[in-house]
Design an enzyme around this catalytic site. Structure first.
Site, PDB file in Angstrom:
ATOM      1  N   LEU A 220      -1.760  -9.973  -2.577  1.00  0.00           N
ATOM      2  CA  LEU A 220      -0.900  -8.925  -3.128  1.00  0.00           C
ATOM      3  C   LEU A 220      -1.372  -7.528  -2.713  1.00  0.00           C
ATOM      4  CD1 LEU A 220      -0.731 -10.582  -6.668  1.00  0.00           C
ATOM      5  CD2 LEU A 220       1.090 -10.634  -4.953  1.00  0.00           C
ATOM      6  N   GLY A 250      -5.202  -9.249   5.725  1.00  0.00           N
ATOM      7  CA  GLY A 250      -4.924 -10.638   5.349  1.00  0.00           C
ATOM      8  C   GLY A 250      -5.750 -11.612   6.185  1.00  0.00           C
ATOM      9  N   ASP A 251      -5.964 -11.270   7.436  1.00  0.00           N
ATOM     10  CA  ASP A 251      -6.762 -12.134   8.318  1.00  0.00           C
ATOM     11  C   ASP A 251      -8.241 -12.106   7.911  1.00  0.00           C
ATOM     12  OD1 ASP A 251      -4.412 -12.601   9.728  1.00  0.00           O
ATOM     13  OD2 ASP A 251      -4.805 -10.978  11.143  1.00  0.00           O
TER      14      ASP A 251
END
Ligand code: RIB
Ligand code: NA
Length: 304
Positions: A220, A250-251
């Site tokens: 989020l 995110g990675d």
């Protein structure tokens, strides 16, 4: 081996323009800086785990061009095993056109090039490594068939990062992985449910469980992450940091997640995810993706 991580996925060359803000439709604006970086979600996740000290192998394709050679050299420098990273005749390396605003927000268009040629047969060649891996990691910048074949060969924990998101898809990408991981925009594509609040996040994640996911992680952004499985529902918050470039956060999260699952299999899920949030947050304080990911020293700041 018992702690090994295999990532099957993409390599992209990131063409990054920094600008005061993201342009409107049809608008031209002046940027302030241009750089090229090694990116692509697959390689980013693999390098994130490698920089933390993980034993990593990447199954991927680059173009038969200058970028392809440079990319393989970069992976070697990061101590990623590259024997399954192939050069692809007549295809250019994948590229990503990225704009990063002063707020750290970004916009990305990818032209997958050689990544489109990664095939179930390529996965088959890495069968012994995949079936012996502690953790297998996949994304959707390469084909769904590739992800499905790798998942079928996996005997350990598998993480499928549903990125980019899809609105029409083979249901096996939900049912096969141990953990299905998406962000707030991707989850909307997979479920048709908009996610702006914590309550909506929980509803969407539980909807994915009802569709057959074994467990779901919903990232989020600065709000942290949500984990759900049949018995647990956990909210993890992120440390607040000054965001310079959120590209690849995110990675960093998924690479750290994979690293911790592989090396600390007995650590409670809440601590694993809290640590992954700390590592992803740290990455947004620096420009770029792989070059911004922290090394082992960050583990001292994690609840391990
Ligand atoms: O997740 C960030 C990555 O998405 C970038 O490195 C870019 O290559 C795109 O694949
Ligand atoms: Na970054």
């Amino acid at each position: 081996t018992s702690q090994s991580i295999v990532v099957v996925g993409s390599c992209m060359i990131d063409f990054v323009s920094y600008a005061p803000r993201l342009p409107q439709k049809g608008e031209t604006i002046h940027g302030t800086q241009f750089v090229t970086n090694f990116g692509g979600k697959g390689a980013n996740q693999c390098v994130a785990a490698a920089k933390l000290g993980g034993q990593t192998t990447l199954v991927a394709r680059v173009g038969e061009d200058l970028w392809g050679d440079k990319y393989i050299a970069n992976l070697k420098e990061q101590k990623v095993e590259t024997k399954y990273v192939q050069k692809t005749p007549n295809f250019s390396s994948g590229i990503a056109q990225i704009t990063v605003a002063e707020t750290g927000d970004n916009q990305i268009v990818i032209v997958a090039g050689a990544n489109t040629q990664l095939s179930p047969l390529d996965v088959e060649k890495a069968k012994s490594e995949i079936s012996a891996a502690a953790v297998l990691v996949l994304q959707l910048e390469t084909s769904v068939e590739v992800a499905v074949r790798a998942l079928e060969l996996c005997a350990g924990v598998s993480i499928l990062n549903g990125a980019p998101g899809l609105s029409h898809y083979d249901a096996r990408i939900l049912t096969l992985p141990t953990i299905f991981c998406v962000n707030e925009t991707e989850v909307e594509l997979f479920t048709g449910l908009a996610v702006t609040t914590q309550k909506e996040a929980e509803i969407a994640a539980k909807f994915l469980l009802s569709k057959g996911c074994k467990s779901v992680v919903l990232t989020l952004g600065a709000q942290g992450a949500l984990y759900v499985d049949k018995t647990e529902c956990l909210y993890l918050s992120c440390p607040s940091v000054r965001c310079v470039d959120s590209t690849g956060a995110g990675d960093a999260f998924i690479g750290a997640f994979a690293f911790l699952l592989a090396t600390k299999p007995d650590l409670p899920m809440a601590k694993v995810l809290e640590s992954a949030c700390i590592i992803a947050s740290d990455s947004v304080t620096r420009s770029g993706t792989q070059i911004s990911f922290p090394g082992k020293e960050i583990l001292d700041k994690c609840p391990l």
